[in-house]
Design a protein around this motif. Structure first.
Motif: not given
Length: 605
Positions: A21-26, A28-32, A36-45, A52-56
């Motif tokens: 997921p972090s590869d695909v979402i990354g 469109k969203v700058k993730l850090k 264990k998770e990736w965090v970024g600014l919401s692409p929806f607001t 905004f959190y991503v957990n692979d």
């Protein structure tokens, strides 16, 4: 998407297992990375603080500012305004999976595979029942002797294949499966030269093998008799099962991994080791199916987590397995994609260690796992003695050859730097031991060059010249690595220089100073910033050679001729000063030689 395209059974789960997921979402969203998770600014607001959190591991995303969440397919649907089928088709294309059209042949394939799944499930239930029947007494004794009771049998769906040539076949036929289906499911063997098929698994403890969705697709069997050949037997490759593409316990391990803080799955050598780990509370353990790890299996591991741990016996066979895994993994290393190794001592496997010393001993061994580069370094370092220049050159050649197989340019460069540094440090330590040096590693040995220059700046000028003329870093890399600087901040500056990415291609004082500030090395940064600019030293010229001569004075040695008494100037004062000092050294060595000759002549007389 055309209506003629149909999603085969299990296709979506396989797709989500292949896509991180972090590869695909990354994209469109700058993730850090945050734990264990990736965090970024919401692409929806238009939020200002990231929520905004991503957990692979769990294969999900969650946007707390808008309340939107789901899997990677849901993200593509939401951000690209695609239908479910269109999102699946897009991701499948990226993952290299073909979504077939629903031709009559595809319908037939779908129905056939569905029957094979059902046949494997029926066989699994049959084996489970046989384990609990009177004929399973020997298998029960074996499992209980390995510390596995009835609750563990149920958790892992363990079973027993009766010691009979056709009992499994007859049961499956009674369940309405045809002979060809039983053969195609890998449960029966056709005799060469004709004759009736017979059961593949006979008189064995059975371990069901599942796909990424948890559906039974094959079996492993452990012989109970001492003369059982082979001791472990797997299903043959079938339409559902390819042993190089599957890991035992993968689905269960991945689910367990999602609730841990570990870096990746744990790979053991066999079924019993993986089960023993799970029963000891280490549920994210898997096992390959009797072969060395394949590229497909490495891909499964990295989809679950970036740093899987390969757990092997510490004996010769375990080391060979570790080395094979290294060769397989090296070309595919990337940031967030590596391996760690847990090499158990005493020839024990995880099952032995857990039964002998308990789960905590196993957890401690895993906590002491070492990175891939450490095992690679030990392998090449210990391949042969390093007592000649040729063998030392051979070590570097082997290390660089291994690093050259890494396809990712950044990781390859990092490996080359680290391996060269380890080689230089090791050879320096060898020289110190050969000279009998026993001083502290950060202190020069007796006879190292000394001057009366203030310790706070000794050697600083040499390092600044290397920064201002960066080709010197490549030219003098080995000597820089072995040099001993008394001042901690000067030594820190040297360490930063030799570990800086592509330092020989150019470095910037301000960037290095900023890096030193980030490390908390304020004085080192101030020393660098306050040092006057130096003239650029041309490659292959006299000044370059003089810089190297000056640098060599900081390599610890026992040669008394290298110590120049009465020197009062800063060691990097000027090239002329160094020429004078080298001349003094040469004169002193000549005087010593003449005195030795005279003494020898007197003895002869």
């Amino acid at each position: 998407m055309p209506a003629s395209i149909r999603i085969p059974d299990g296709f979506v789960e396989e797709l989500k297992a292949r896509v991180r997921p972090s590869d695909v979402i990354g994209r469109k969203v700058k993730l850090k990375k945050q734990g264990k998770e990736w965090v970024g600014l919401s692409p929806f607001t238009n939020e200002k603080s990231p929520s905004f959190y991503v957990n692979d591991q769990k294969r999900i995303f969650k946007d707390f500012s808008s309340g939107i969440g789901g899997d990677v397919i849901a993200f593509v649907m939401e951000t690209e305004r695609l239908s479910f089928m269109e999102a699946v088709e897009k991701l499948a294309d990226e993952a290299g999976m073909q979504l077939p059209k629903a031709t009559p042949q595809d319908e037939e394939t779908y129905d056939r595979r569905k029957r094979l799944y059902a046949c494997c499930e029926a066989a699994c239930a049959f084996f489970e029942a046989r384990l609990r029947a009177s004929e399973g007494a020997e298998a029960r004794d074996y499992l209980e002797g390995r510390g596995l009771g009835a609750a563990a049998w149920a958790r892992h769906r363990l079973g027993y294949a009766p010691d009979d040539w056709r009992k499994t076949i007859d049961h499956l036929k009674a369940e309405s499966f045809g002979m060809q289906e039983i053969i195609d499911a890998g449960l029966a063997v056709v005799k060469e030269g004709g004759g009736d098929p017979y059961d593949r698994f006979r008189g064995r403890v059975i371990f069901p093998i599942t796909d990424v969705r948890g559906q039974v697709i094959a079996f492993g069997g452990r012989g109970l008799q001492p003369d059982a050949k082979p001791k472990y037997l797997n299903s043959n490759d079938t339409e559902l099962f390819h042993k190089g593409r599957v890991l035992y316990r993968y689905k269960d391990a991945r689910e367990a991994f999602g609730s841990t803080d570990e870096g990746g799955l744990i790979v053991t050598e066999g079924y019993m080791d993986a089960i023993a780990m799970a029963e000891a509370g280490i549920g994210h353990a898997v096992a390959p199916l009797g072969t060395a790890l394949t590229e497909d299996q490495l891909g499964l591991l990295w989809r679950a987590g970036p740093e899987p741990v390969l757990c092997f016996d510490g004996d010769a066979a375990g080391l060979r397995a570790a080395y094979r895994s290294i060769e397989r993994a090296l070309p595919h290393l990337q940031p967030e994609r590596t391996l760690f190794f847990c090499l158990l001592s005493g020839g024990m496997d995880p099952d032995d260690l857990i039964r002998q010393s308990g789960p905590e001993a196993m957890k401690q061994a895993l906590a002491n796992s070492v990175p891939l580069i450490e095992v690679l370094w030990r392998r090449e370092r210990d391949a042969e003695p390093l007592d000649t220049p040729e063998r030392q050159a051979g070590l570097e050649a082997r290390l660089m050859q291994a690093a050259a197989t890494i396809q990712h340019a950044g990781v390859r460069a990092a490996y080359e730097r680290e391996l060269k540094s380890r080689k230089n440090d090791h050879l320096w330590q060898m020289r110190r031991r050969a000279r009998g040096g026993a001083g502290r590693p950060d202190m020069p040995t007796k006879g190292a060059h000394q001057t009366s220059a203030p310790a706070k700046t000794r050697g600083l000028g040499l390092l600044v010249r290397a920064i201002d003329s960066p080709h010197l870093i490549d030219v003098g890399f080995e000597t820089l690595s072995m040099a001993v600087f008394l001042d901690e901040d000067v030594a820190t500056l040297r360490d930063v220089i030799i570990s800086w990415p592509d330092a020989g291609a150019g470095v910037d004082r301000s960037v290095i100073a900023t890096h030193l500030h980030e490390l908390g090395k304020m004085r080192a940064a101030d020393l660098l910033n306050s040092y006057p600019a130096t003239a650029v030293i041309a490659p292959d010229g006299a000044e370059e050679r003089e810089w190297l001569v000056a640098l060599e004075q900081y390599v610890a040695r026992d040669d008394p001729g290298a110590q120049i008494t009465g020197a009062r100037d800063e060691v990097t004062a000027s090239p002329e000063n160094w020429r004078r000092r080298r001349h003094e050294v040469a004169e002193r060595e000549a005087r010593v030689a003449r005195l030795n000759e005279a003494a020898e002549q007197t003895d002869q007389d």
